[in-house]
Design a protein around this motif. Structure first.
Motif, PDB file in Angstrom:
ATOM      1  N   LYS A   1       0.826  -1.210   0.000  1.00  0.00           N
ATOM      2  CA  LYS A   1       0.000   0.000   0.000  1.00  0.00           C
ATOM      3  C   LYS A   1       0.862   1.261   0.000  1.00  0.00           C
ATOM      4  O   LYS A   1       0.454   2.299  -0.505  1.00  0.00           O
ATOM      5  CB  LYS A   1      -0.964  -0.027   1.171  1.00  0.00           C
TER       6      LYS A   1
ATOM      7  N   ARG B   1       2.723   1.266  -3.709  1.00  0.00           N
ATOM      8  CA  ARG B   1       1.725   1.471  -4.772  1.00  0.00           C
ATOM      9  C   ARG B   1       2.060   0.788  -6.100  1.00  0.00           C
ATOM     10  O   ARG B   1       2.195   1.452  -7.124  1.00  0.00           O
ATOM     11  CB  ARG B   1       1.508   2.951  -5.005  1.00  0.00           C
TER      12      ARG B   1
ATOM     13  N   TYR C   1      -6.939   7.190  -4.144  1.00  0.00           N
ATOM     14  CA  TYR C   1      -5.574   6.739  -3.860  1.00  0.00           C
ATOM     15  C   TYR C   1      -5.061   7.243  -2.520  1.00  0.00           C
ATOM     16  O   TYR C   1      -4.202   6.616  -1.916  1.00  0.00           O
ATOM     17  CB  TYR C   1      -4.628   7.172  -4.975  1.00  0.00           C
TER      18      TYR C   1
ATOM     19  N   LEU D   1      -4.723   4.785   0.457  1.00  0.00           N
ATOM     20  CA  LEU D   1      -3.705   3.744   0.580  1.00  0.00           C
ATOM     21  C   LEU D   1      -2.841   3.893   1.837  1.00  0.00           C
ATOM     22  O   LEU D   1      -2.675   2.910   2.571  1.00  0.00           O
ATOM     23  CB  LEU D   1      -2.840   3.675  -0.679  1.00  0.00           C
TER      24      LEU D   1
END
Length: 116
Positions: free
Chosen positions: A23, A26, A41, A44
């Protein structure tokens, strides 16, 4: 049951740390999955941090039972949310792994609750 908790908690913590690492780094596969799920996003790092905190709670829970139990409950809620998110987005390939981790989290609750 304590030995079972210790083994499962160690394995689950390893899985959580690997997942959290993904996470934060990415990889394309994860970015694509977030898009499929309709999640921004910016979530994350929050999700990765929750996994790191959960892993730490499970490990510290070896010495402090209440924290281990709380971490297992928190992880159960986290993964129930993951399953719901996958199902909401009709991502039927992503739901089973999250369901397995939900089951493991529930088992950790049972293992830790019986060793107080």
């Amino acid at each position: 049951m304590f030995i079972t908790y210790a083994i499962v908690a160690a394995l689950m913590s390893a899985v959580l740390l690997v997942s959290a690492g993904a996470k934060f780094t990415r990889p394309k596969r994860l970015v694509d999955q977030m898009s499929t799920l309709g999640l921004p996003y910016r979530m994350l790092p929050l999700l990765g941090s929750a996994q790191i905190v959960g892993a730490g709670g499970l490990v510290i829970g070896l010495w402090w039972g209440a924290l281990g139990l709380a971490a297992a409950v928190g992880l159960t809620l986290y993964f129930v949310g993951a399953v719901a998110t996958h199902l909401r987005a009709s991502d039927y390939r992503g739901a089973p792994p999250a369901a397995v981790l939900t089951t493991v989290s529930i088992a950790l609750i049972a293992f830790r609750a019986t060793t107080f």
